[in-house]
Each structure stands twice: as C-alpha cells, then as structure tokens.
Design an enzyme around this catalytic site. Structure first.
Site, mmCIF file in Angstrom:
data_model
loop_
_atom_site.group_PDB
_atom_site.id
_atom_site.type_symbol
_atom_site.label_atom_id
_atom_site.label_comp_id
_atom_site.label_asym_id
_atom_site.label_seq_id
_atom_site.Cartn_x
_atom_site.Cartn_y
_atom_site.Cartn_z
ATOM 1 N N ARG A 53 0.851 -1.198 0.000
ATOM 2 C CA ARG A 53 0.000 0.000 0.000
ATOM 3 C C ARG A 53 0.887 1.247 0.000
ATOM 4 O O ARG A 53 0.599 2.229 -0.661
ATOM 5 C CB ARG A 53 -0.961 0.012 1.201
ATOM 6 N N TYR A 105 -16.320 16.812 -15.621
ATOM 7 C CA TYR A 105 -16.709 15.404 -15.595
ATOM 8 C C TYR A 105 -17.803 15.214 -14.539
ATOM 9 O O TYR A 105 -17.699 15.727 -13.422
ATOM 10 C CB TYR A 105 -15.458 14.581 -15.263
ATOM 11 N N ASP A 177 -7.225 19.100 -14.213
ATOM 12 C CA ASP A 177 -7.540 17.764 -14.706
ATOM 13 C C ASP A 177 -7.170 17.740 -16.190
ATOM 14 O O ASP A 177 -7.819 18.370 -17.013
ATOM 15 C CB ASP A 177 -9.033 17.482 -14.491
ATOM 16 N N LYS A 202 -8.566 6.685 -19.228
ATOM 17 C CA LYS A 202 -8.913 7.201 -20.548
ATOM 18 C C LYS A 202 -7.717 7.077 -21.501
ATOM 19 O O LYS A 202 -7.277 5.980 -21.759
ATOM 20 C CB LYS A 202 -9.432 8.628 -20.408
HETATM 21 C C1 LIG Z 1 -13.246 9.703 -16.372
HETATM 22 C C2 LIG Z 1 -12.818 11.012 -15.885
HETATM 23 C C3 LIG Z 1 -12.570 11.230 -14.518
HETATM 24 C C4 LIG Z 1 -12.775 10.152 -13.475
HETATM 25 O O1 LIG Z 1 -11.911 9.086 -13.671
HETATM 26 P P1 LIG Z 1 -12.214 7.567 -13.250
HETATM 27 O O2 LIG Z 1 -10.961 6.871 -13.628
HETATM 28 O O3 LIG Z 1 -13.411 7.115 -14.005
HETATM 29 O O4 LIG Z 1 -12.459 7.575 -11.787
HETATM 30 C C5 LIG Z 1 -12.148 12.484 -14.127
HETATM 31 N N1 LIG Z 1 -11.993 13.475 -15.019
HETATM 32 C C6 LIG Z 1 -12.238 13.310 -16.336
HETATM 33 C C7 LIG Z 1 -12.039 14.449 -17.261
HETATM 34 C C8 LIG Z 1 -12.654 12.077 -16.809
HETATM 35 O O5 LIG Z 1 -12.914 11.923 -18.108
#
Ligand SMILES: *Cc1c(COP(=O)(O)O)cnc(C)c1O
Length: 385
Positions: A53, A105, A177, A202
């Site tokens: 962890r 998101y 982000d 993604k």
């Molecule tokens: C999918 C996504 C998230 C969240 O990510 P997860 O891996 O699904 O928890 C956050 N920000 C953006 C822009 C995303 O496309």
C-alpha cells in the site's frame, strides 16, 4: 531516466522510470504481485519496500514514467481518477472554498457537491472561460481552483496560465484535470498549475481495460501531503493495473497523433452534415476558445461534441444505428465510442445545471478512436442517414 528532460516525449514514454530487471535482464518491468516484503531484521528492509500500500516496484516505475511525461518531479498513482481527485480535496479543511469550473466530468461534480460538501468544503461553480468572472468569484476562504480543460462534454478551453496567475495572486492552489488533453498535448505544470490530475482510465491507459488515476506535481511539500493521503486512505492501484499502464504509455504519443488526426477529419465531416446543427471541436476556427487551445495545446485531441438539429429523436436513432462506434460511457480508448451526456455520463449533474451548460437532448459526444477514419465516417454517415 525519471527526471531526464533531454529526451523527446516518445523516448521518455518508452524508457522513463524503467530499467532492465537487474536479476534477470527482463526488459519489461516485472509485475511485482506481492503485498509485503521480507526484512533482514526488525525494521531493516532489504530494498526500498516494506508493504505494497505504501509502495510497490511496478507502481514506482509507472509513477516515475508519468511524472517524466508531465515534466513533473513527482508522480503518484491512485485506484481511479475520482480517487485522485478526492486526494487533492483531502488537502483542504472544513470551511475552505473551492472554485470549480462549471463544466466538469460528472463524477467530479458529484464528488465536490455530494461528498465533500458534507465534510464542510464549499464549492463555487465558475465559468472560467471568462477570467473576470473567475477573479470575482474568489472569497477569503478560497484555497483551491479546479480546472478541467478541454471540459467535458462541451469542450470549453480554459486559459491555464491566466487562471494560475490569478489563483496564485489570491493565495490559492491550482489543480488541472488534464485527462482530455494528456501530457502529449498539454502540460499544465509548465503553465503554472500546482498539481495535475489524470484519469488514466482514458487516453493514458488507452485500451479500455483498466481504471486508474494519477497526480503529478513539482511541489515537494504538496507531494508529501498527497503521498501521505495515498498511504493513509489506501486508494492505490492494483499491481496488474500498474503494469498495464506501463505498457500503455509506451504508445501514448502515436495513439494521440492518430486520435487527433481522426477527430479533425470527423469534425470536418460532421460540420458539413445537414442533420448537425453545430460541431464543437477545439481545432475548428469556429470554436470560441480556439486561440487559447492553439496557445496551450500541441494539437486538439480526440473528443468531438455535436448538437443534432432534431434533438433526442435523432440522437436516439443515431446512437442505435452506429456499428463501429460503441455506445458506451468513457473515452480515450483505441476504439471509437459515442454517448448521450444528458442521459448517460452527466445524468448525475442536476437538470438546471445541465441546461445552463448546454447539455441538451440533442447533444452527442464522440470519442474518436484510432481505426481507419474512412470507416468511421462511413459508420456515422449511415447512422445519420
Ligand atoms: C473519467 C474522468 C474522470 C474520473 O476518472 P475515473 O478513472 O473514471 O475515476 C475524471 N476526469 C475526467 C475528465 C474524466 O474523463
């Protein structure tokens, strides 16, 4: 190689953070599928590891690799993108205010408004394409600005450098982000951000087979805090996920080149289509923040959003008729996906907020994959006929 700034992106993608295994020469970083590590005597560990962890060699490799790609000193991986987002929010205390860009998101919106609100962290939504609105939104207790750019699903582009200057003048941190752009297209730290967040699920993962998140920073103090929360809350990725990501980043640059080229062609095709009212793509001159996108991105990404003239009816038929585009949430994989934000990804956003953002019934979001673009266009053509 982790902090090597002399090599190009592709070289770093393939080599940074990794070296042949010293005991066997294995060129790929092994999957260290272990939870614990034997010690020589109590407290005297053999290498750098005592419990997975806290740290694991496969995870260390991908953390260093992602740090190199973002031009960051430090990288940390988490079990999902929202877990990574939550860790940044856990650096705040009850009574603090966060300025959140208004088109994020859906899961980010939910985390801020439904989970952290209960813990006393207050969120103000701001349209950050207007820096005056941003400046006016600051309160005495604003500690953090959270930006997503391009945004999801309406692909607004926010001037990272401009936001960073204002945030820092007001004594707040800036988190960006960078999921939609990836480190290949945009590097927020170089533009003044304090921390970059990724959903590696993604484009970075890119194969629709692993959930994950990451945080990258140059700030030693912030890194210590984020690492402490990683250890304390335990939202760490599994070892296999770390290995899959290491394999994925090796092709990030070529995948992104093809995503961008295909998306540009698809955006051009849809712009001319009679059933389409409007195409939103940061690479189009008609995009309201095209100049900002040009300034801070190397290319314009793989996401295309469209408004259909006949609203939900047309959207439903189109989404039922596509063959190559998978009707699914998520994005950034090698395969093309298509979805309806109002019903699917952004259903958790309150209807008033959706309406204000233009997430209407005729809105369809495409994640353009890296298939042959002629085949993708043919698929859209028959779906829209
Ligand atoms: C999918 C996504 C998230 C969240 O990510 P997860 O891996 O699904 O928890 C956050 N920000 C953006 C822009 C995303 O496309």
């Amino acid at each position: 190689m982790a902090h090597d700034h002399t090599h190009g992106f592709g070289t770093k993608a393939i080599h940074a953070g990794q070296a042949p295994d010293p005991s066997t020469g294995a060129i790929m970083t092994p999957i260290y599928q272990t939870s614990t590590y034997v010690q020589q005597s109590p407290g005297k560990i053999i290498g750098e590891y005592d419990y997975s962890r806290a740290a694991n060699p496969t995870r260390t490799a991908i953390e260093a690799n992602l740090a190199a790609l973002e031009g960051a000193k430090h990288g940390l991986c988490y079990s999902s993108g929202v877990a990574a987002t939550g860790v940044v929010l856990h650096t705040l205390s009850a009574g603090d205010n966060v300025l959140l860009c208004d088109d994020v998101y859906g899961g980010t919106n939910r985390l801020f408004h439904r989970v952290f609100k209960q813990l006393g962290v207050e969120t103000t939504l701001v349209d950050m394409t207007d820096l005056n609105k941003l400046e006016d939104a600051f309160k005495d207790n604003t500690r953090l600005v959270w930006v997503e750019t391009p945004t999801n699903p309406t692909l607004k582009c926010i001037d990272i450098e401009g936001v960073a200057k204002i945030a820092h003048a007001k004594g707040a941190r800036l988190a960006v982000d960078n999921t939609f752009a990836t480190p290949y297209l945009q590097n927020p730290l170089a533009l003044g951000a304090d921390v970059v967040c990724h959903s590696t699920t993604k484009y970075i993962g890119g194969h629709s087979d692993a959930i994950g998140g990451a945080l990258l920073t140059n700030d030693d103090e912030l890194h210590r805090e984020l690492k402490f929360i990683q250890l304390s809350e335990g939202a760490v990725p599994g070892i296999m996920e770390c290995f899959l990501l290491l394999r994925s980043t090796k092709t990030l640059h070529i995948r992104m080149e093809r995503h961008c080229a295909n998306a540009k062609r698809v955006a051009g095709y849809l712009s001319e289509h009679g059933a389409v009212e409007k195409v939103i793509y940061p690479g189009l001159e008609s995009h309201p923040q095209h100049e900002i996108a040009k300034k801070q991105m190397r290319d314009f990404g793989g996401m295309v959003t469209i408004y259909l003239k006949d609203g939900l009816d047309k959207a439903r038929t189109m989404l039922e008729r596509v063959h190559l585009f998978g009707l699914a949430e998520s994005l950034g994989g090698v395969e093309s996906l298509i979805e309806h934000p109002a019903i699917m990804t952004h259903a958790s956003v309150p209807p008033e907020q959706r309406e204000q953002l233009g997430i209407s019934d005729g809105l369809v979001r495409l994640s353009v994959g890296i298939e042959d673009v002629e085949d993708l266009i043919e698929d859209l053509d028959q779906a829209l006929a």
